[in-house]
Write a protein that holds these residues in place. Structure first.
Motif, PDB file in Angstrom:
ATOM      1  N   SER A  96       0.805  -1.263   0.076  1.00 52.79           N
ATOM      2  CA  SER A  96      -0.167   0.160   0.093  1.00 52.79           C
ATOM      3  C   SER A  96       0.728   1.442   0.111  1.00 52.79           C
ATOM      4  O   SER A  96       0.455   2.350  -0.296  1.00 52.79           O
ATOM      5  CB  SER A  96      -0.881  -0.033   1.231  1.00 52.79           C
ATOM      6  OG  SER A  96      -0.219  -0.087   2.273  1.00 52.79           O
ATOM      7  N   SER A 147      -7.009   4.644   2.954  1.00 51.39           N
ATOM      8  CA  SER A 147      -6.064   5.453   2.167  1.00 51.39           C
ATOM      9  C   SER A 147      -6.190   5.368   0.581  1.00 51.39           C
ATOM     10  O   SER A 147      -6.087   6.295  -0.233  1.00 51.39           O
ATOM     11  CB  SER A 147      -4.622   5.348   2.347  1.00 51.39           C
ATOM     12  OG  SER A 147      -4.010   4.021   2.234  1.00 51.39           O
ATOM     13  N   GLU A 148      -6.501   3.988   0.182  1.00 48.66           N
ATOM     14  CA  GLU A 148      -6.466   3.936  -1.312  1.00 48.66           C
ATOM     15  C   GLU A 148      -7.673   3.871  -1.972  1.00 48.66           C
ATOM     16  O   GLU A 148      -8.307   3.051  -2.404  1.00 48.66           O
ATOM     17  CB  GLU A 148      -5.680   2.460  -1.743  1.00 48.66           C
ATOM     18  CG  GLU A 148      -5.179   2.456  -3.152  1.00 48.66           C
ATOM     19  CD  GLU A 148      -4.380   1.275  -3.469  1.00 48.66           C
ATOM     20  OE1 GLU A 148      -4.662   0.492  -4.670  1.00 48.66           O
ATOM     21  OE2 GLU A 148      -3.681   0.842  -2.971  1.00 48.66           O
ATOM     22  N   HIS A 171       0.669   7.862   0.960  1.00 46.99           N
ATOM     23  CA  HIS A 171       0.347   6.434   1.125  1.00 46.99           C
ATOM     24  C   HIS A 171       1.250   5.852   2.080  1.00 46.99           C
ATOM     25  O   HIS A 171       2.253   5.895   1.900  1.00 46.99           O
ATOM     26  CB  HIS A 171       0.023   5.723  -0.163  1.00 46.99           C
ATOM     27  CG  HIS A 171      -1.170   6.175  -0.956  1.00 46.99           C
ATOM     28  ND1 HIS A 171      -2.158   5.578  -1.137  1.00 46.99           N
ATOM     29  CD2 HIS A 171      -1.307   7.507  -1.759  1.00 46.99           C
ATOM     30  CE1 HIS A 171      -2.928   6.256  -1.799  1.00 46.99           C
ATOM     31  NE2 HIS A 171      -2.434   7.338  -2.199  1.00 46.99           N
TER      32      HIS A 171
END
Length: 385
Positions: free
Chosen positions: A43, A128-129, A60
């Protein structure tokens, strides 16, 4: 038209120790080097490869970060959790389907999973993604590979990470055979999943690597059929460290009277525990609780060296990193330890990534962020193996 095509074959978890031990592609790709990984998990590592920046710069690091105000799971506060028995709702298939529903509802295009984070904890965290980090604008804070190749007006192709590895390889072969694409980034994640379970089985690893060698041969043959030369570079993000033991950090914390939401919040990743501390008096209790655990709290100097010294402490005020090979189990990523894991210190030799090429680069990448320079400059000097 460029006379030579540039192909970057990303093989997730192809570690330098595995390349060296098995002589992977030694003849096909004779220019080989050990590459330092980015601390953390994919990630954080993959955005580093796609941007050439550290997590501090591209934003990230890990999947979850503390942010109750922006959490996409806020609605879960209204759920009667007593009516969601663990025996049913903690099954991987159920959590995976729920993650897909949440992603669709919120328009997320990135990799999105709930893992094993307790439902009662989820409303405290954001993810986050949310965006496809491979697509133009996917990293938002910094340009990514797609942005730069688009700006350079390259005839390019970047794999769809959602597709199986074999399909991405098949598409790559066809594009190379046509000879109409100048720059390709082919994404394969299958080896990572395989090594999580079989890293300590050398015969099975050797067999799997032979499959990848055959894939490399097919790619080179497809490029040759186009009549154009092809510089083929294999790049990876990290290696895989065999299991050496497990530690139940949750039990250690509970044994010292520490409970999530009472002065602190935490995410227990597979190899590290991240803490957000709201009561300063808890720091000494945390230190005491983990005093005998096989690991250490990262110093500010280590965070700076690893590029994770976020000014807003988004990913934790304190990070407790386990020794190489020791996994947190149970953790918020899974209930049981796996035979192999990554996400330990980059100083661990099993964590090293690998670079392999049929063309000698003008400068060998030393850190996985250096791939970005190679991919955006075509930085090879033309000498072929």
């Amino acid at each position: 038209m460029k006379t030579r095509m540039e192909l970057y074959l990303f093989i997730d978890a192809l570690g330098w120790n595995i390349v060296r031990e098995h002589g992977f592609c030694r003849e096909l790709l004779p220019y080989q080097a050990k590459v330092r990984t980015q601390f953390g998990y994919s990630s954080g590592a993959v955005p580093t490869i796609l941007s050439g920046k550290t997590p501090r710069e591209h934003g990230h690091f890990s999947c979850f970060y503390y942010s109750p105000e922006t959490s996409p799971f806020r609605w879960m506060r209204l759920l009667p959790l007593a009516l969601m028995p663990d025996a049913l709702f903690n099954r991987h298939r159920i959590r995976h389907r729920l993650a897909k529903l949440i992603a669709k509802r919120n328009g997320y295009t990135g990799y999105f999973e709930l893992y094993s984070l307790p439902y009662s904890h989820l409303p405290s965290f954001d993810y986050s993604e949310k965006n496809d980090i491979f697509a133009p604008g996917g990293l938002r804070k910094v340009p990514n590979l797609a942005d730069v190749w688009q700006r350079q007006k390259r005839r390019s192709h970047i794999s769809d990470w959602r597709l199986p590895s074999r399909e991405n390889l098949r598409i790559g072969e066809e594009l190379l055979r046509q000879g109409k694409t100048d720059s390709l980034f082919l994404y394969t994640a299958e080896l990572d999943s395989f090594l999580h379970f079989h890293v300590s089985e050398p015969e099975r690893v050797a067999e799997k690597l032979r499959e990848y060698e055959r894939a490399v041969m097919r790619l080179l043959e497809a490029a040759s059929a186009s009549g154009r030369e092809c510089a083929l570079h294999v790049i990876s993000d990290h290696g895989m460290t065999p299991l050496a033991g497990a530690c139940d950090l949750g039990r250690l914390l509970a044994g010292h009277g520490l409970r999530f939401g009472e002065g602190y919040a935490s995410v227990l990743d597979s190899t590290m525990a991240r803490f957000w501390i709201f009561d300063p008096q808890l720091r000494s209790r945390l230190s005491a609780a983990l005093a005998d655990a096989p690991g250490h709290f990262l110093s500010e100097a280590e965070k700076q060296r690893f590029g994770i010294d976020f000014p807003d402490r988004r990913y934790g005020d304190e990070i407790f990193l386990l020794d190489p090979g020791i996994q947190i189990a149970p953790s918020d990523m899974g209930r049981r330890p796996l035979p192999g894991m990554h996400g330990f210190t980059p100083d661990d030799s099993d964590s090293d990534a690998a670079f392999l090429s049929n063309v000698e680069p003008a400068e060998y990448p030393a850190w996985i962020g250096d791939y970005f320079t190679l991919m955006t400059s075509g930085g090879t000097d033309g000498r072929r193996g």
